[in-house]
Design an enzyme around this catalytic site. Structure first.
Site, PDB file in Angstrom:
ATOM      1  N   TYR A 106      -9.241  43.928 -27.236  1.00 22.93           N
ATOM      2  CA  TYR A 106      -8.659  43.063 -26.214  1.00 22.93           C
ATOM      3  C   TYR A 106      -9.615  41.932 -25.855  1.00 22.93           C
ATOM      4  O   TYR A 106     -10.830  42.046 -26.004  1.00 22.93           O
ATOM      5  CB  TYR A 106      -8.272  43.847 -24.954  1.00 22.93           C
ATOM      6  CG  TYR A 106      -9.425  44.374 -24.124  1.00 22.93           C
ATOM      7  CD1 TYR A 106     -10.019  43.596 -23.125  1.00 22.93           C
ATOM      8  CD2 TYR A 106      -9.915  45.665 -24.316  1.00 22.93           C
ATOM      9  CE1 TYR A 106     -11.060  44.081 -22.350  1.00 22.93           C
ATOM     10  CE2 TYR A 106     -10.951  46.164 -23.538  1.00 22.93           C
ATOM     11  CZ  TYR A 106     -11.520  45.370 -22.566  1.00 22.93           C
ATOM     12  OH  TYR A 106     -12.554  45.852 -21.801  1.00 22.93           O
ATOM     13  N   CYS A 107      -9.023  40.821 -25.384  1.00 23.63           N
ATOM     14  CA  CYS A 107      -9.792  39.739 -24.755  1.00 23.63           C
ATOM     15  C   CYS A 107      -9.262  39.602 -23.330  1.00 23.63           C
ATOM     16  O   CYS A 107      -8.774  40.579 -22.757  1.00 23.63           O
ATOM     17  CB  CYS A 107      -9.686  38.444 -25.555  1.00 23.63           C
ATOM     18  SG  CYS A 107      -8.020  37.753 -25.658  1.00 23.63           S
ATOM     19  N   LEU A 108      -9.335  38.423 -22.753  1.00 21.85           N
ATOM     20  CA  LEU A 108      -8.944  38.295 -21.349  1.00 21.85           C
ATOM     21  C   LEU A 108      -7.443  38.475 -21.150  1.00 21.85           C
ATOM     22  O   LEU A 108      -7.000  39.263 -20.316  1.00 21.85           O
ATOM     23  CB  LEU A 108      -9.387  36.942 -20.795  1.00 21.85           C
ATOM     24  CG  LEU A 108      -9.101  36.715 -19.306  1.00 21.85           C
ATOM     25  CD1 LEU A 108      -9.861  37.724 -18.445  1.00 21.85           C
ATOM     26  CD2 LEU A 108      -9.467  35.294 -18.887  1.00 21.85           C
ATOM     27  N   TYR A 148      -7.142  42.158 -21.105  1.00 19.81           N
ATOM     28  CA  TYR A 148      -7.792  42.730 -19.915  1.00 19.81           C
ATOM     29  C   TYR A 148      -6.923  42.582 -18.677  1.00 19.81           C
ATOM     30  O   TYR A 148      -6.836  43.503 -17.854  1.00 19.81           O
ATOM     31  CB  TYR A 148      -9.141  42.039 -19.704  1.00 19.81           C
ATOM     32  CG  TYR A 148      -9.774  42.309 -18.358  1.00 19.81           C
ATOM     33  CD1 TYR A 148     -10.555  43.434 -18.147  1.00 19.81           C
ATOM     34  CD2 TYR A 148      -9.589  41.426 -17.285  1.00 19.81           C
ATOM     35  CE1 TYR A 148     -11.132  43.690 -16.905  1.00 19.81           C
ATOM     36  CE2 TYR A 148     -10.159  41.670 -16.046  1.00 19.81           C
ATOM     37  CZ  TYR A 148     -10.927  42.797 -15.862  1.00 19.81           C
ATOM     38  OH  TYR A 148     -11.487  43.042 -14.637  1.00 19.81           O
TER      39      TYR A 148
END
Length: 365
Positions: A94-96, A124
């Site tokens: 995952y990223c933001l 996130y």
């Protein structure tokens, strides 16, 4: 339940390994238990790309990012992702927000390491919002009981014996008093909220709809109890745990003198460990100086110094009982009595450890 919510629920109920490709500064502000940070960009690179995005737009920012993360740096980061994916084939990345950073990382991972790896839809932000919603929903739908009692009655240990206990001090890594700071510090506020929400989620999955928490107030150290839960706890019934004064003093000696000294010595060695333990104890008392008043603080400070000197010289901890007994009798017990008087009508049961355990197990399934 929405499909995305079902997936997010599965992630936390089954401790799915998570690969976080956000920058280290973002990870430090908040992540999830067990998540590992192998960023696409480090903090400096992210800062440069962010400036470029604001000044020149997305295409220029993407081009700068590709330039900054190239060659040996790019190969190193792909190798870290590949190692994680191979070690955790059931994991997720995952990223933001589940956008460009995770897309780029997965493209590179597939094209250069031959690994197709899934990502978390929404990243996130989706994970965090799910956990916030979990706590807020529990605050509205579940029953709560507060466990109260004088300092040193063993409330935290009792919480640990309850299948439906929520250990705020454990999640905050803090014992909740001026002396409660632990050697390895506290999590970020976000991490504290996540740990608590996951605990609630897992206990709900095991069938619990009523929870017992220690009566901590608004804060556990520097961690704040989430607002929705705090407001719910302000109306919760209270159960009071009782124990003798002598037993309470001995429990405090065990936690704050014997146990804490052992932690410092294990981390730093005998000499430096004892020095840092002594400093921590004196600093903790110093936080109460204004509330104690000058004369009382000076006496307790002198008694604590004498106790530390004897402990260092001979290992004898008996003098610690003197300042602890005085602090409990003259400061903590009157403060508890005042707080109790301010909440009339909410106490539903009082008793010793066996009685309180039996009451809570019978009434808070």
């Amino acid at each position: 339940m929405r499909q995305d919510d079902a997936q997010l629920r599965h992630i936390f109920l089954h401790d799915v390994p998570l690969l976080d490709v956000r920058a280290p500064v973002e990870f430090a502000q908040g992540a999830f238990p067990g998540a590992v940070n192998h960023p696409l960009m480090d903090d400096a690179e992210r800062h440069q790309v962010g400036l470029c995005y604001r000044q020149q737009g997305q295409p220029a920012a993407i081009a700068l990012g590709q330039q900054l993360v190239s060659g040996h740096t790019r190969r190193e980061r792909i190798a870290a992702w590949a190692a994680f994916a191979q070690a955790h084939p059931d994991g997720l990345l995952y990223c933001l927000r589940g956008g460009l950073r995770s897309q780029i990382a997965l493209q590179w991972l597939h094209s250069e390491a031959g690994i197709a790896y899934p990502r978390v839809p929404g990243g996130y932000k989706a994970l965090r919002m799910f956990l916030i919603d979990t706590t807020q929903a529990a605050a509205q739908e579940c029953d709560f009981v507060l466990l109260s009692g004088l300092t040193g009655t063993g409330k935290t240990a009792l919480i640990a014996q309850l299948a439906q206990g929520l250990d705020l001090e454990g999640h905050a890594n803090h014992r909740g008093s001026s002396f409660g700071q632990r050697l390895d510090g506290q999590p970020s506020q976000v991490d504290f909220e996540h740990r608590l929400a996951i605990d609630i989620l897992k206990k709900q999955a095991r069938g619990h709809r009523a929870f017992v928490l220690e009566d901590e107030g608004r804060h556990v150290g520097r961690c704040s109890v989430p607002l929705a839960l705090r407001q719910r706890l302000e109306r919760a019934p209270i159960v009071c745990l009782q124990d003798s004064f002598g037993a309470r003093v001995e429990r405090i000696v065990g936690d704050y003198v014997i146990g804490q000294c052992a932690d410092f010595v294990a981390a730093h060695g005998p000499a430096l460990g004892f020095e840092r333990f002594s400093t921590r104890l004196l600093d903790s008392l110093g936080k109460l100086a204004r509330r104690l008043g000058g004369a009382r603080y000076q006496q307790l400070h002198a008694d604590m110094q004498a106790a530390l000197a004897r402990q260092q010289a001979s290992g004898d901890i008996d003098l610690h009982r003197h300042w602890i007994a005085a602090l409990v009798r003259d400061y903590y017990d009157p403060m508890y009595a005042f707080q109790r008087q301010s909440r009339p009508g909410r106490i539903v049961f009082e008793g010793d450890l066996p009685a309180v355990l039996a009451y809570l197990r019978a009434g808070c399934g």
